[in-house]
Design a protein around this motif. Structure first.
Motif, PDB file in Angstrom:
ATOM      1  N   GLY A   1       0.841  -1.200  -0.075  1.00 25.77           N
ATOM      2  CA  GLY A   1      -0.015  -0.043   0.130  1.00 25.77           C
ATOM      3  C   GLY A   1       0.609   1.295  -0.216  1.00 25.77           C
ATOM      4  N   GLU A   2       2.202   1.193  -0.145  1.00 21.90           N
ATOM      5  CA  GLU A   2       2.783   2.389  -0.090  1.00 21.90           C
ATOM      6  C   GLU A   2       3.673   2.620  -1.218  1.00 21.90           C
ATOM      7  N   TRP A   3       4.120   3.865  -1.591  1.00 30.04           N
ATOM      8  CA  TRP A   3       4.818   3.972  -2.995  1.00 30.04           C
ATOM      9  C   TRP A   3       6.292   4.068  -2.656  1.00 30.04           C
ATOM     10  N   PHE A   4       7.114   3.600  -3.348  1.00 27.66           N
ATOM     11  CA  PHE A   4       8.383   3.590  -3.439  1.00 27.66           C
ATOM     12  C   PHE A   4       9.068   4.041  -4.840  1.00 27.66           C
ATOM     13  N   ALA A   5       9.923   5.097  -4.760  1.00 20.89           N
ATOM     14  CA  ALA A   5      10.744   5.565  -5.931  1.00 20.89           C
ATOM     15  C   ALA A   5      12.050   5.105  -5.599  1.00 20.89           C
ATOM     16  N   VAL A   6      12.526   4.368  -6.546  1.00 14.10           N
ATOM     17  CA  VAL A   6      14.173   3.930  -6.326  1.00 14.10           C
ATOM     18  C   VAL A   6      15.095   4.914  -7.350  1.00 14.10           C
ATOM     19  N   VAL A   7      15.896   5.255  -6.876  1.00 10.67           N
ATOM     20  CA  VAL A   7      16.507   6.302  -7.705  1.00 10.67           C
ATOM     21  C   VAL A   7      18.206   5.870  -7.929  1.00 10.67           C
ATOM     22  N   ALA A   8      18.739   6.143  -8.651  1.00 13.96           N
ATOM     23  CA  ALA A   8      20.280   5.829  -8.930  1.00 13.96           C
ATOM     24  C   ALA A   8      21.045   6.488  -7.755  1.00 13.96           C
ATOM     25  N   GLY A   9      22.103   5.883  -7.315  1.00 12.08           N
ATOM     26  CA  GLY A   9      22.936   6.560  -6.279  1.00 12.08           C
ATOM     27  C   GLY A   9      22.063   6.120  -4.784  1.00 12.08           C
ATOM     28  N   GLY A  10      22.321   6.864  -3.991  1.00  7.03           N
ATOM     29  CA  GLY A  10      21.687   6.731  -2.422  1.00  7.03           C
ATOM     30  C   GLY A  10      22.172   7.424  -1.497  1.00  7.03           C
ATOM     31  N   THR A  11      22.061   6.717  -0.229  1.00  5.47           N
ATOM     32  CA  THR A  11      22.898   7.418   0.980  1.00  5.47           C
ATOM     33  C   THR A  11      24.536   7.111   0.708  1.00  5.47           C
ATOM     34  N   HIS A  12      24.972   6.177   0.022  1.00  5.35           N
ATOM     35  CA  HIS A  12      26.359   6.195  -0.041  1.00  5.35           C
ATOM     36  C   HIS A  12      26.921   7.097  -1.032  1.00  5.35           C
ATOM     37  N   HIS A  13      25.967   8.261  -1.351  1.00  2.00           N
ATOM     38  CA  HIS A  13      26.510   9.590  -2.195  1.00  2.00           C
ATOM     39  C   HIS A  13      26.151  10.579  -1.251  1.00  2.00           C
ATOM     40  N   LEU A  14      24.923  10.560  -0.633  1.00  2.00           N
ATOM     41  CA  LEU A  14      24.341  11.645   0.109  1.00  2.00           C
ATOM     42  C   LEU A  14      24.008  10.936   1.518  1.00  2.00           C
TER      43      LEU A  14
ATOM     44  N   GLY B   1       0.291  10.447  -4.423  1.00  2.00           N
ATOM     45  CA  GLY B   1       0.188  10.541  -2.689  1.00  2.00           C
ATOM     46  C   GLY B   1       1.709  10.285  -2.146  1.00  2.00           C
ATOM     47  N   PRO B   2       1.843   9.772  -0.929  1.00  2.00           N
ATOM     48  CA  PRO B   2       3.166   9.909  -0.413  1.00  2.00           C
ATOM     49  C   PRO B   2       4.062   8.686  -1.035  1.00  2.00           C
ATOM     50  N   VAL B   3       5.285   9.154  -1.211  1.00  2.00           N
ATOM     51  CA  VAL B   3       6.188   8.677  -1.735  1.00  2.00           C
ATOM     52  C   VAL B   3       7.559   8.412  -0.807  1.00  2.00           C
ATOM     53  N   THR B   4       8.098   7.297  -0.762  1.00  2.00           N
ATOM     54  CA  THR B   4       9.699   7.045  -0.181  1.00  2.00           C
ATOM     55  C   THR B   4      10.641   6.968  -1.264  1.00  2.00           C
ATOM     56  N   VAL B   5      11.611   7.798  -1.015  1.00  2.00           N
ATOM     57  CA  VAL B   5      12.564   7.900  -2.065  1.00  2.00           C
ATOM     58  C   VAL B   5      13.702   7.013  -1.677  1.00  2.00           C
ATOM     59  N   VAL B   6      14.202   5.867  -2.151  1.00  2.00           N
ATOM     60  CA  VAL B   6      15.148   5.213  -1.725  1.00  2.00           C
ATOM     61  C   VAL B   6      16.277   5.003  -2.813  1.00  2.00           C
ATOM     62  N   GLY B   7      17.800   4.387  -2.513  1.00  2.00           N
ATOM     63  CA  GLY B   7      18.539   4.350  -3.398  1.00  2.00           C
ATOM     64  C   GLY B   7      18.935   2.897  -3.857  1.00  2.00           C
ATOM     65  N   GLN B   8      20.180   2.565  -4.320  1.00  2.00           N
ATOM     66  CA  GLN B   8      20.318   1.277  -4.989  1.00  2.00           C
ATOM     67  C   GLN B   8      21.036   0.281  -3.734  1.00  2.00           C
ATOM     68  N   LEU B   9      21.165   0.670  -2.704  1.00  2.00           N
ATOM     69  CA  LEU B   9      22.019  -0.125  -1.775  1.00  2.00           C
ATOM     70  C   LEU B   9      20.990  -1.218  -1.078  1.00  2.00           C
ATOM     71  N   CYS B  10      21.810  -2.442  -0.634  1.00  2.00           N
ATOM     72  CA  CYS B  10      21.036  -3.466  -0.089  1.00  2.00           C
ATOM     73  C   CYS B  10      20.797  -3.370   1.255  1.00  2.00           C
ATOM     74  N   THR B  11      20.036  -2.434   1.829  1.00  2.00           N
ATOM     75  CA  THR B  11      19.815  -2.093   3.079  1.00  2.00           C
ATOM     76  C   THR B  11      18.578  -1.031   3.345  1.00  2.00           C
ATOM     77  N   PRO B  12      17.760  -1.594   4.138  1.00  2.00           N
ATOM     78  CA  PRO B  12      16.538  -0.642   4.260  1.00  2.00           C
ATOM     79  C   PRO B  12      16.689   0.780   4.931  1.00  2.00           C
ATOM     80  N   LYS B  13      18.062   0.853   5.214  1.00  2.00           N
ATOM     81  CA  LYS B  13      18.403   2.163   5.829  1.00  2.00           C
ATOM     82  C   LYS B  13      18.689   3.307   4.811  1.00  2.00           C
ATOM     83  N   ASP B  14      18.941   2.640   3.165  1.00  2.00           N
ATOM     84  CA  ASP B  14      19.132   3.667   2.148  1.00  2.00           C
ATOM     85  C   ASP B  14      17.943   4.432   1.825  1.00  2.00           C
ATOM     86  N   VAL B  15      17.439   5.346   2.636  1.00  2.00           N
ATOM     87  CA  VAL B  15      16.334   6.301   2.459  1.00  2.00           C
ATOM     88  C   VAL B  15      16.669   7.654   2.259  1.00  2.00           C
TER      89      VAL B  15
END
Length: 382
Positions: free
Chosen positions: A266-279, A307-321
Motif C-alpha cells: 500500500g505504499e509507493w516507493f521511488a528507487v533512484v540511481a545512487g543513494g545514501t552512499h552518495h548523500l 500520494g506519499p512516496v518514499t525515495v530510496v537508493g540502490q543499496l541492499c539495506t532498508p536504511k538507504d532512504v
C-alpha cells in the motif's frame, strides 16, 4: 541513464557568505570549518570572505595547502591528535591549535620545544552550559570532547614549555537557533574571562539548519547583535566563530534519476540511481532530504498516484532512504529529482565504497537549470 550529479551553486555560496560576514561585527573573526565541505571550488569561493579556515586532520591541512597555498590555517582541532598530527600542524604554521586534554598539551609542548618553536593554543573546555533544543550535544556532560574546566584552569596557569595559552575553544552543541547560540557564546566568554583571563575565545559553530524548510535561514543579524554586546562588555577580547554547515548547506544539490517506481503493501516507493552512499545526510540526521521533481515527458514507465512516496537508493539495506514526501506529486521512471541542501556533510561523510557503485559527477551552476536540461533529454536505459 546519467550518473547522479552534485551541483554547487558557487554564486549563491559567495552571496550567502558575504551576507553572513556583513551581519557580524567586524571584530568577530569568521572561520570556515573545512569538515563541512572540503571541495576545492568551495574553499576558493569562500577564501575572499572568511577570515580563516578551521582544519581537523592532516588531510584537511593538505587540501588547504593544495587549493590555497598562500592561506595559513587559522585553527587545527579534533580529538585524538597523534604526534604526527600535532607536528604537521606546527609545520604548517597553524595560528591556533585547539588542545583537547592535558596529555595532548604536554605532547604538543614537547614537539614544539624539539622544533624550536612555540605553539599558540586554545584549550577546548567541556563547560556545563545548557543548550536545550540542540540537535547534537558535545559538551555539558561526559564527553570525549574537550577537558574538564578544572583541568583547563590548571593548564592555563601552568602551561608546559613550548606552549602559549591564548584562550578557550568551546564547541558545545549543534542545531542552535540564534538566541540560544548567543546565550551559549555569552556563557562561554564569561567563564573564559573570569577563570583564565582569556585573551581569545572561539565559541564554535553549530548554527541551526532547518532541513524541513529550505528557505529558512539562521538569524545571522540577531546573532551578530548578541556577539556585539559580548564584545562591548569585553573590549580587548578576540572572538571567533567557526560555522560549517550553515555556510555551505544551501549551495549544494544532489541530482539523480528515478530508476523504478512500485507499490509495496500500500505504499509507493521511488528507487533512484545512487543513494545514501552518495548523500548520507538524511541517514545521519534522520530527516527527509527536501527535493523537487523535474518530470520527464517521454518516459514510459510507471508513475505514482501523487500520494506519499518514499525515495530510496540502490543499496541492499532498508536504511538507504533519502526522503519521504507527501507533497511531491506524481513521480515516475526517468524523472529527475533535485535534493536541495546537500552542500554540507554530504558526499564527504558518505559510506562511498559500500557496494562499490560509481561515484557521482561534480559540476557547478544552477541546479534547477541542470535538472531541467537533464529531464529534457530523451530517456534511455543503461
Amino acid at each position: 541513464m546519467t550518473r547522479p550529479v552534485y551541483v554547487h551553486d558557487l554564486d549563491g555560496l559567495a552571496a550567502h557568505a558575504r551576507a553572513v560576514r556583513a551581519a557580524l561585527p567586524p571584530r568577530v573573526e569568521l572561520l570556515y570549518a573545512v569538515k563541512a565541505n572540503p571541495e576545492p571550488d568551495v574553499l576558493r569561493v569562500l577564501a575572499p570572505t572568511v577570515d580563516g579556515f578551521e582544519t581537523a586532520s592532516r588531510g584537511e591541512l593538505r587540501r588547504l595547502a593544495e587549493v590555497l597555498p598562500d592561506r595559513t590555517p587559522a585553527a587545527y582541532a579534533g580529538p585524538g591528535k597523534t604526534d604526527r598530527d600535532l607536528a604537521a600542524a606546527l609545520a604548517a604554521g597553524v595560528a591556533r591549535i585547539h588542545v583537547e586534554s592535558p596529555a595532548e598539551l604536554r605532547r604538543l609542548g614537547a614537539l614544539a620545544v624539539a622544533a624550536g618553536t612555540t605553539a599558540r593554543v586554545l584549550l577546548r573546555v567541556n563547560l556545563p552550559v545548557d543548550a536545550p533544543g540542540a540537535s547534537l550535544v558535545m559538551g555539558g556532560g561526559p564527553s570525549p570532547f574537550g577537558m574538564e574546566p578544572a583541568d583547563a584552569v590548571a593548564c592555563a596557569r601552568r602551561p608546559p614549555a613550548g606552549i602559549e595559552v591564548r584562550g578557550v575553544h568551546a564547541h558545545l552543541a549543534s542545531g542552535l537557533d540564534a538566541p540560544l547560540a548567543g546565550a551559549v557564546a555569552a556563557a562561554v566568554v564569561r567563564w573564559s574571562v573570569d577563570q583564565i583571563d582569556a585573551a581569545e575565545v572561539d565559541v564554535g559553530g553549530g548554527m541551526a539548519v532547518d532541513y524541513t524548510d529550505p528557505a529558512a535561514r539562521f538569524d545571522w543579524a540577531g546573532y551578530g547583535r548578541m556577539l556585539a554586546r559580548i564584545l562591548d562588555a569585553h573590549p580587548r577580547l578576540r572572538l571567533r566563530i567557526e560555522p560549517g554547515r550553515s555556510v555551505t548547506a544551501y549551495s549544494g544539490s544532489y541530482l539523480t534519476e528515478v530508476i523504478d517506481v512500485k507499490r509495496s503493501h500500500g505504499e509507493w516507493f521511488a528507487v533512484v540511481a545512487g543513494g545514501t552512499h552518495h548523500l548520507r545526510t538524511p541517514a545521519a540526521k534522520g530527516h527527509a532530504q527536501p527535493f523537487t521533481v523535474h518530470r520527464r515527458a517521454d518516459a514510459a514507465g510507471p508513475r505514482t498516484d501523487g500520494g506519499p512516496v518514499t525515495v530510496v537508493g540502490q543499496l541492499c539495506t532498508p536504511k538507504d532512504v533519502l526522503s519521504r514526501s507527501v507533497t511531491a506529486g506524481p513521480v515516475g521512471v526517468g524523472d529527475v529529482l533535485v535534493f536541495a541542501m546537500a552542500g554540507a556533510y554530504a558526499w564527504n561523510i558518505s559510506h562511498r565504497d559500500f557496494l562499490l557503485h560509481e561515484p557521482p559527477v561534480f559540476r557547478t551552476g544552477d541546479p534547477q537549470r541542470v535538472a531541467a536540461e537533464w529531464a529534457a533529454r530523451p530517456y534511455g536505459r543503461r
